[in-house]
Design a protein around this motif. Structure first.
Motif: not given
Length: 521
Positions: A179-198
């Protein structure tokens, strides 16, 4: 049976006689006194009588059911405002209220189809849209949900923190091509799961909680969570008290309480003996047990090889256990030290009784081994099929034998496999089913460890129902991993086996309660 009878204690691997060899094992009364009921959710039952039990309960005609998983879908999005000569919108195909409305309709249709495909009880609440974290306060049905699916089309992660802070299981769904692509398809890992860390930073959520496009991937996660809901905090009747197969009972039950939070109803054999004695004087019950045994034995798929009286006594014992479970709101039962104790009381073995209970939709286990019983509950509640608690042997040449004298006939949850009613092997007494499980059937086996830190999973295929001088229900399963590797990695003792492939669900559910999982399949 005399606890000093070493010939029984050292030679029997499936009747808990060996538990007496553990100097750290506690009696039921010592255990309750040392830990207290509240510490692990154990309650000792007393003051029971057959007359009051019959007055307060009835023998059910309806199969006990799993509780439905309540799921709340939430669409996270934003409606950006155009600004001149600057970036004013994030990635994603949901940019307007019209887009969001259409997406809510799309999600609703997908969940309607998912509900029709589910082989477990699930209820989807209406989809709610949120544009900021304050909108969450206006969602009236959030509190009733067990699980939240966040459709992460857009918006910032502060709203995710609020939802995760409710202590419910979370699944993130992001669109790539469905369907319409989601923003968090891009950033779910670095922004949320890892909170700007590794490294992972969000408590209770990891990479396995993220689904991209696949409805099947949502479905099996919900199946796992439904199993978990119906296991954690559930009630189980422990006849003769809890056991722990050669492990220190107090430490095992402490971890069981922490991770599975089981509500254990402990009935001592003194109490059970009184109930059996009274029940034997109930002419109506005796007649009913004989009638039900006759109907059972008329099954052309069943071959009787013992005195039918043993079978009748198993049906009488089944009604006692069923009424006890219903009275104390338990769907499960396990029997401790049954070979040395239940025989003189019931004048049979519990083997066939536990098989009948499994086939009726209850969850029934011998040995009261709380190292393995919680995994048995979980796998039955995930699969919707009874689980077979068994003794494994040594893996070799891609084959391992699994056996026990108690096995369900309805291993697929519906149809009864052919079986022979024989004596319990070690005692050569009573009634035990030798279930001829389906050749070629795919099975999942779970190997719980003694420490509740790591379970091992194995997918195999039944290739034989041998007739060796071991526990009556016996299967050879073939597997594809290296036999030496399996031998090196097998933890604990008892295994749990169910029909079908549920390795993904087992891993997902177990990790939610802090148990790691290794897949040998």
């Amino acid at each position: 049976m005399d606890k000093n009878d070493l010939s029984h204690r050292t030679g029997c691997s499936c009747c808990n006689g060996h538990l007496h060899l553990n100097p750290q094992e506690l009696s039921r009364r010592q255990f309750v006194k040392m830990t207290g009921a509240g510490a692990i959710g154990t309650m000792a039952l007393s003051g029971l009588s057959w007359a009051t039990l019959c007055a307060s309960t009835s023998f059910p005609d309806i199969k006990p059911q799993r509780q439905p998983l309540i799921v709340k879908p939430v669409l996270s999005y934003e409606v950006p405002v155009r600004r001149s000569q600057t970036s004013w919108r994030s990635w994603g195909g949901i940019q307007t209220e019209k887009d969001a409305s259409e997406e809510i309709g799309r999600i609703s249709e997908e969940l309607k189809l998912l509900s029709s495909r589910a082989d477990f009880p699930v209820q989807f609440l209406p989809v709610s849209g949120i544009k900021n974290k304050q909108d969450i306060e206006n969602i009236k049905d959030l509190e009733s949900a067990d699980t939240i699916i966040i459709y992460a089309a857009g918006g910032w992660m502060d709203r995710f923190d609020v939802l995760n802070g409710m202590g419910k299981n979370i699944i993130f769904f992001c669109r790539h091509k469905s369907g319409p692509v989601y923003l968090w398809y891009e950033i779910i890992s670095p922004r949320y799961l890892r909170q700007h860390s590794d490294n992972l930073k969000v408590a209770g959520i990891n990479e396995n909680d993220v689904v991209i496009d696949s409805q099947d991937a949502i479905l099996w996660r919900l199946r796992a969570l439904c199993g978990l809901k119906n296991t954690v905090g559930s009630g189980i009747l422990a006849v003769g008290g809890p056991g722990a197969w050669s492990q220190p009972l107090e430490s095992v039950m402490k971890v069981v309480g922490e991770k599975y939070k089981l509500d254990i109803r402990d009935i001592h054999y003194d109490e059970l003996g009184s109930l059996i004695t009274e029940a034997k004087n109930d002419n109506s019950l005796q007649r009913n047990a004989r009638d039900r045994a006759k109907i059972c034995l008329d099954d052309p798929g069943l071959k009787l090889e013992v005195d039918s009286k043993y079978v009748e006594n198993c049906f009488l014992l089944e009604e006692i256990f069923t009424r006890l479970m219903n009275k104390f709101s338990c769907r499960a039962v396990t029997v401790n030290n049954c070979m040395g104790t239940i025989m003189p009381l019931a004048e049979t073995t519990a083997c066939l009784t536990l098989s009948l209970l499994n086939d009726a939709g209850y969850l029934a286990f011998c040995e009261s081994d709380f190292v393995a019983v919680p995994a048995g509950l979980l796998m039955a509640n995930i699969s919707g099929k009874p689980s077979f608690l068994n003794d494994p042997t040594y893996p070799h040449d891609g084959i391992i034998t699994l056996a026990h004298c108690t096995a369900p006939r309805k291993m697929n949850g519906v149809e009864a496999e052919p079986a022979r009613i024989m004596t319990h092997f070690e005692s050569d007494y009573g009634a035990a089913p030798k279930v001829e499980m389906k050749i070629g059937q795919e099975v999942t086996s779970i190997m719980p460890d003694f420490a509740f830190e790591r379970n091992v999973g194995l997918k195999g295929k039944i290739i034989d129902n041998p007739m060796m001088a071991i526990c009556r229900s016996q299967i050879d399963i073939a597997y594809h991993c290296n036999s030496r590797e399996m031998a090196e990695k097998m933890p604990g003792f008892h295994w749990i086996t169910v029909y079908g492939d549920y390795l993904k669900e087992a891993e997902y559910a177990l990790k939610k309660i802090g148990i790691e999982f290794e897949n040998l399949g």
